[in-house]
Design an enzyme around this catalytic site. Sequence first.
Site, PDB file in Angstrom:
ATOM      1  N   ASP A  96      46.278  54.013  49.576  1.00  0.00           N
ATOM      2  CA  ASP A  96      46.671  55.411  49.802  1.00  0.00           C
ATOM      3  C   ASP A  96      47.237  55.673  50.997  1.00  0.00           C
ATOM      4  O   ASP A  96      46.980  55.796  51.762  1.00  0.00           O
ATOM      5  CB  ASP A  96      45.328  56.233  49.460  1.00  0.00           C
ATOM      6  CG  ASP A  96      44.774  56.089  48.158  1.00  0.00           C
ATOM      7  OD1 ASP A  96      45.254  55.554  47.157  1.00  0.00           O
ATOM      8  OD2 ASP A  96      43.606  56.669  48.190  1.00  0.00           O
ATOM      9  N   GLU A 180      40.160  54.723  37.961  1.00  0.00           N
ATOM     10  CA  GLU A 180      39.501  53.767  37.177  1.00  0.00           C
ATOM     11  C   GLU A 180      38.135  54.162  36.747  1.00  0.00           C
ATOM     12  O   GLU A 180      37.474  54.905  37.280  1.00  0.00           O
ATOM     13  CB  GLU A 180      39.273  52.554  38.230  1.00  0.00           C
ATOM     14  CG  GLU A 180      40.665  52.112  38.840  1.00  0.00           C
ATOM     15  CD  GLU A 180      40.503  51.098  39.986  1.00  0.00           C
ATOM     16  OE1 GLU A 180      41.449  50.293  40.074  1.00  0.00           O
ATOM     17  OE2 GLU A 180      39.387  51.291  40.552  1.00  0.00           O
ATOM     18  N   THR A 336      43.146  45.166  36.524  1.00  0.00           N
ATOM     19  CA  THR A 336      43.485  44.846  37.803  1.00  0.00           C
ATOM     20  C   THR A 336      43.140  43.346  38.279  1.00  0.00           C
ATOM     21  O   THR A 336      42.631  42.472  37.413  1.00  0.00           O
ATOM     22  CB  THR A 336      43.005  45.869  38.856  1.00  0.00           C
ATOM     23  OG1 THR A 336      41.869  45.673  39.087  1.00  0.00           O
ATOM     24  CG2 THR A 336      43.193  47.296  38.512  1.00  0.00           C
ATOM     25  N   GLU A 374      47.455  45.002  35.943  1.00  0.00           N
ATOM     26  CA  GLU A 374      48.193  45.248  37.016  1.00  0.00           C
ATOM     27  C   GLU A 374      47.685  44.266  38.016  1.00  0.00           C
ATOM     28  O   GLU A 374      46.705  43.828  38.047  1.00  0.00           O
ATOM     29  CB  GLU A 374      47.575  46.603  37.690  1.00  0.00           C
ATOM     30  CG  GLU A 374      47.909  47.904  36.753  1.00  0.00           C
ATOM     31  CD  GLU A 374      47.364  49.120  37.099  1.00  0.00           C
ATOM     32  OE1 GLU A 374      46.869  49.163  38.172  1.00  0.00           O
ATOM     33  OE2 GLU A 374      47.351  50.021  36.295  1.00  0.00           O
ATOM     34  N   LEU A 377      47.125  44.250  44.687  1.00  0.00           N
ATOM     35  CA  LEU A 377      47.591  44.326  45.853  1.00  0.00           C
ATOM     36  C   LEU A 377      49.274  44.213  45.868  1.00  0.00           C
ATOM     37  O   LEU A 377      49.647  43.521  44.826  1.00  0.00           O
ATOM     38  CB  LEU A 377      47.020  43.294  46.958  1.00  0.00           C
ATOM     39  CG  LEU A 377      45.340  43.548  47.037  1.00  0.00           C
ATOM     40  CD1 LEU A 377      45.002  42.580  48.011  1.00  0.00           C
ATOM     41  CD2 LEU A 377      45.073  44.981  47.480  1.00  0.00           C
TER      42      LEU A 377
END
Length: 488
Positions: A96, A180, A336, A374, A377
């Site tokens: 973020d 999520e 993810t 996805e 990182l």
Amino acid sequence: MDKANYVPVYVMLPLGVVNADNVFENPEDLRRQLKQLRAAEVDGVMVDVWWGIIEAGGPKQYDWKAYKSLFQMIKEEGLKLQAIMSFHQCGGNVGDVVNIPLPKWVLDIGSSDPDIFYTNRAGVYDPEYLSLGVDNKPLFGGRTALELYSDYMKSFRENMSEFLEGTITDIEVGLGPCGEMRYPSYPQNQGWVFPGIGEFQCYDKYMKADFKDAATKAGHPEWDLPDDAGQYNDTPDQTKFFGENGTYLSEKGKCFLAWYSNKLIEHADQILDLANQTFLGCKLKLAAKVSGMHWWYKSASHAAELTAGYYNLNDRDGYRPIAKMLSRHYAILNFTCVEMRDSEQSADAYSGPEELVQQVFSGAWREDIEVGCENALNRYDANAYNEILKNSRPNGVNPNGTPKLRITAMTYLRLGPDLLKTDNFDLFKIFVKKIHAGLDYLPDPSKYFKPITPLKRSKPKMSMNTILEATKVSPPFPFDAETDMPVN
């Protein structure tokens, strides 16, 4: 090569492409970058559509102007769009780089009633997402949390209608922190550090009351929420709850974990039902994102998964019930950590990203739903790309037809200066070609996979008992050890 092997790739746009003041920043720079993506044969982009920006002015005061300009640019550059209904705060978690809180008027309600937010055992509130304990409580000027989400999505449909036929392919519905479907069990801004087990987040007064009802119905009104599950940065063996022969194996522990995880499934089911009603008839697919909680996966208690709300153990599948619930809404399960290999993780984290991906994908495919993925990182190296390629087509390409297993789409994290550096972008372009199975760019999804049709009404609601039938463990589908289309 048969076109059914073609997997489209999307790229996430920067978190603050529309800034906290609802201004589309640096449009000239972004247009140049979008042209680079399109020239690299990228299929589309993913965008967070922040609740905290759109409804900042007050209840039902929606301002879509900046996002309209952004979407128009994406459309002009010939890219498809995955739009996230981002009902969470940006700021305080991994990656973020901007701060976008929930709408101020919502936070103001929280200042007098902080129990609207998820809360840990120490009583620390987390204002990044509303507690699912208030989903059906009219605490927001007479509206419930679910009505806030529903009204937002209805306004999106009304105001963005020109992009709902042909540009937007997916509406990913935010269901928790970071968008999520999970509890905020490992907040960096409260001091969590990898690979801490995290903490349960159900100690607000609304969740406490709900658990007391559940325990009473189970015949144990004396049971309370866990007081032996440790703190954010503990290891499982430092706690009584997750340690050897821990509380999680007791009747009391099982009752709590079933309640905690079932509440999360019910939360997602309700919001997705509202999303389905809102976007009924639009040519797009709904999606929900499930987090890749890979640390402590190889320990008996799966502690990090349990605190996040995934009741997954070696003898209990915690992910296939989620897939079963998603199947009611024809929704894609977006997962993810597909770039990670076990060998890259430190041994003391008991991490198993490869086995976790295999388990989650297999459960979703057994429930006959589509899977997206996805990377967790930012990665620009061949090892990460090859792992993504392996997971995208786990048994390789099929030159003469549809591959045995394949994902619907891959979304790459994230557009920025590092990706566009010459060496990084050259390798990324090779990755795009490989995930496309060596084929040229295909603009029409119906030519390579399940066509996007007008969204149908969700199937009838399933009982929780029906959903939990999917907890029975089945062996995962076999995955190849390496991709048959490496970038190097």
